[in-house]
Design a protein around this motif. Sequence first.
Motif, short mmCIF file in Angstrom:
data_model
loop_
_atom_site.label_atom_id
_atom_site.label_comp_id
_atom_site.label_asym_id
_atom_site.label_seq_id
_atom_site.Cartn_x
_atom_site.Cartn_y
_atom_site.Cartn_z
N ALA A 49 59.07 -18.14 -39.74
CA ALA A 49 58.22 -19.30 -40.05
C ALA A 49 56.90 -19.24 -39.28
N ILE A 50 56.96 -18.88 -38.01
CA ILE A 50 55.73 -18.79 -37.22
C ILE A 50 54.85 -17.66 -37.74
N SER A 51 55.46 -16.57 -38.15
CA SER A 51 54.67 -15.46 -38.72
C SER A 51 53.95 -15.90 -39.99
N ARG A 52 54.67 -16.69 -40.83
CA ARG A 52 54.01 -17.20 -42.05
C ARG A 52 52.84 -18.11 -41.67
N SER A 53 53.04 -18.94 -40.63
CA SER A 53 51.95 -19.82 -40.19
C SER A 53 50.75 -19.02 -39.74
N SER A 54 50.98 -17.90 -39.05
CA SER A 54 49.86 -17.08 -38.60
C SER A 54 49.10 -16.50 -39.78
N LEU A 55 49.80 -16.14 -40.84
CA LEU A 55 49.13 -15.63 -42.05
C LEU A 55 48.28 -16.72 -42.69
N LEU A 56 48.82 -17.94 -42.74
CA LEU A 56 48.05 -19.06 -43.29
C LEU A 56 46.81 -19.34 -42.43
N MET A 57 46.97 -19.23 -41.11
CA MET A 57 45.84 -19.42 -40.21
C MET A 57 44.79 -18.32 -40.40
N GLN A 58 45.26 -17.10 -40.71
CA GLN A 58 44.32 -16.01 -40.97
C GLN A 58 43.48 -16.30 -42.21
N ASP A 59 44.13 -16.84 -43.25
CA ASP A 59 43.37 -17.25 -44.45
C ASP A 59 42.35 -18.32 -44.10
N ALA A 60 42.79 -19.33 -43.33
CA ALA A 60 41.89 -20.41 -42.94
C ALA A 60 40.74 -19.88 -42.09
N ALA A 61 41.04 -18.95 -41.19
CA ALA A 61 40.00 -18.38 -40.33
C ALA A 61 38.96 -17.62 -41.16
N GLU A 62 39.42 -16.90 -42.18
CA GLU A 62 38.47 -16.17 -43.03
C GLU A 62 37.57 -17.12 -43.80
N ILE A 63 38.15 -18.21 -44.28
CA ILE A 63 37.34 -19.21 -45.00
C ILE A 63 36.31 -19.82 -44.05
N LEU A 64 36.73 -20.20 -42.86
CA LEU A 64 35.81 -20.76 -41.88
C LEU A 64 34.71 -19.77 -41.51
N ALA A 65 35.09 -18.49 -41.40
CA ALA A 65 34.10 -17.46 -41.05
C ALA A 65 33.06 -17.32 -42.16
N GLU A 66 33.50 -17.41 -43.43
CA GLU A 66 32.56 -17.34 -44.55
C GLU A 66 31.59 -18.52 -44.52
N VAL A 67 32.12 -19.71 -44.24
CA VAL A 67 31.25 -20.89 -44.16
C VAL A 67 30.27 -20.74 -43.00
N ALA A 68 30.78 -20.25 -41.85
CA ALA A 68 29.91 -20.08 -40.68
C ALA A 68 28.81 -19.06 -40.95
N GLN A 69 29.12 -18.00 -41.71
CA GLN A 69 28.09 -17.01 -42.04
C GLN A 69 27.02 -17.62 -42.94
N GLN A 70 27.44 -18.45 -43.89
CA GLN A 70 26.47 -19.14 -44.75
C GLN A 70 25.59 -20.08 -43.91
N ASP A 71 26.22 -20.79 -42.96
CA ASP A 71 25.46 -21.70 -42.11
C ASP A 71 24.51 -20.93 -41.19
N LEU A 72 24.96 -19.78 -40.70
CA LEU A 72 24.09 -18.96 -39.85
C LEU A 72 22.87 -18.47 -40.63
N LYS A 73 23.09 -18.05 -41.86
CA LYS A 73 21.98 -17.59 -42.70
C LYS A 73 20.98 -18.72 -42.93
N LEU A 74 21.49 -19.96 -43.04
CA LEU A 74 20.63 -21.12 -43.22
C LEU A 74 19.87 -21.46 -41.94
N CYS A 75 20.54 -21.36 -40.79
CA CYS A 75 19.99 -21.91 -39.54
C CYS A 75 19.33 -20.88 -38.64
N GLY A 76 19.55 -19.59 -38.85
CA GLY A 76 18.93 -18.63 -37.95
C GLY A 76 19.51 -17.25 -38.08
N ASP A 77 19.67 -16.59 -36.94
CA ASP A 77 20.22 -15.24 -36.92
C ASP A 77 21.02 -15.05 -35.64
N ALA A 78 21.32 -13.81 -35.31
CA ALA A 78 22.19 -13.53 -34.16
C ALA A 78 21.56 -13.93 -32.84
#
Length: 448
Positions: free
Chosen positions: A218-247
Amino acid sequence: MRSTLPTFNEVWQQQLRSCLLNTWPSADVKFLIACSGGMDSMLLLHVMSALFPHKIRAIYINHQLQQPSASWGEFVRLECEKLNLNCVVAEVDVQNGNLENQARIARYQAFEQHIAPDEILVLAHHQQDQAETVLLHLFSGSGVDGLSAMRIHDPRTHLNIWRPLLNLSREQISQWVKQHHIAYIQDPTNFDTHYDRAWCRETLWPLLQSRFPQMQQAISRSSLLMQDAAEILAEVAQQDLKLCGDADQLDLKLLQQLSMPRQRQLLSNWIKGQAAYRPSLATVERIQSEVIAAKSDARSALHHAGFYYLRYQNVLYKVSKAEYLAQQQSPVPQELSVFLNQKIKLAAGEFCIEQQAWGLSWELLEQPLSVMPRIGGEKIHLHGRVGHWPLKKAIQAAQIFPWQRHQIQILSKDNVMLGVFTPKGFWLAESQYNQQHGWQPQLLFSTP
């Protein structure tokens, strides 16, 4: 009584080959097996040597924390010799602090040092390791990234990591080791509950599993779900970074148009940069309160992981520690003699002496000129402008960062200002030494 667990030959070789082909279809891939001599890594070593006999080598990291650690390295080396594999035995120095964290840092530094460009680092983490990691991250207050725990394929800046055992239980691994009579060593610290992971495994795990028998899966499944959520958040953060600035910088007006959770996510990703781990929530909040929310005329700066974070004219900057602290050392006065097409290195950068439509007299070439640091209060009559101007105002108008102003140097002849070397280029001053088709220093590149 026949075990209900599948045998190694029935299941796992097929899983391993399938995972490899799905992840690395290239036939040129090679592997560096991290082998501690324990049960998990010894099974991994034997399996990989059977499947890819000419594409692997091993590495044993001697942390020098236990008396038998050198003999364990010799055990791994001899086992590799039996399998006709090359083996690197690397000694590391573990720094003071949290022993588990510092040992991990030293270990991965050794991996980066010894891995070849065409190799993938293969680690023997299994499903229980994954579940323990999720629990330990949860207890430390981690967010989505931390609860994602370990990934089967984990590409990093300097390492490409593969964990082919991650979906397999320790019971499967133990049985396969027995079936194939694979020798291994037992590290006593694995049972020393002074260490967090050993306490989790030896004390907490049996208690939780007695109540929740399927907890590991069950915990392993939760980690996989968190990995999906992390990838989605990373995509949003990349879009926001492109809007707000750079590295290197963020526009604070644009940043503050985002919702507070998105601001925190963007700042967390931006601060992390190429590092392995995200900053703590406390670090993000300190940057928000002490730097972003500071008064406009304040020169607030916060240091974290080798960088300083500071605001200038409604922009948040990420500046290396070396660059930021360089302002504490002003360049010393010097005498300079130049000739046409000469390249000179100064505090502000590298310049080349070139002919320009308007510049300094040719008579000044190969004559002693003074290069002095700015001390404050100077005025300059910029070429092409009317009247004298405080040099400070010219610097502000050019938007030269405060932490770079120590690089500014004044070029003069017999106390007559000829111009100013800056990170934005050379500013020619009006003087009796000016002429058409004269020469000027041209900036080739600025000092970081």
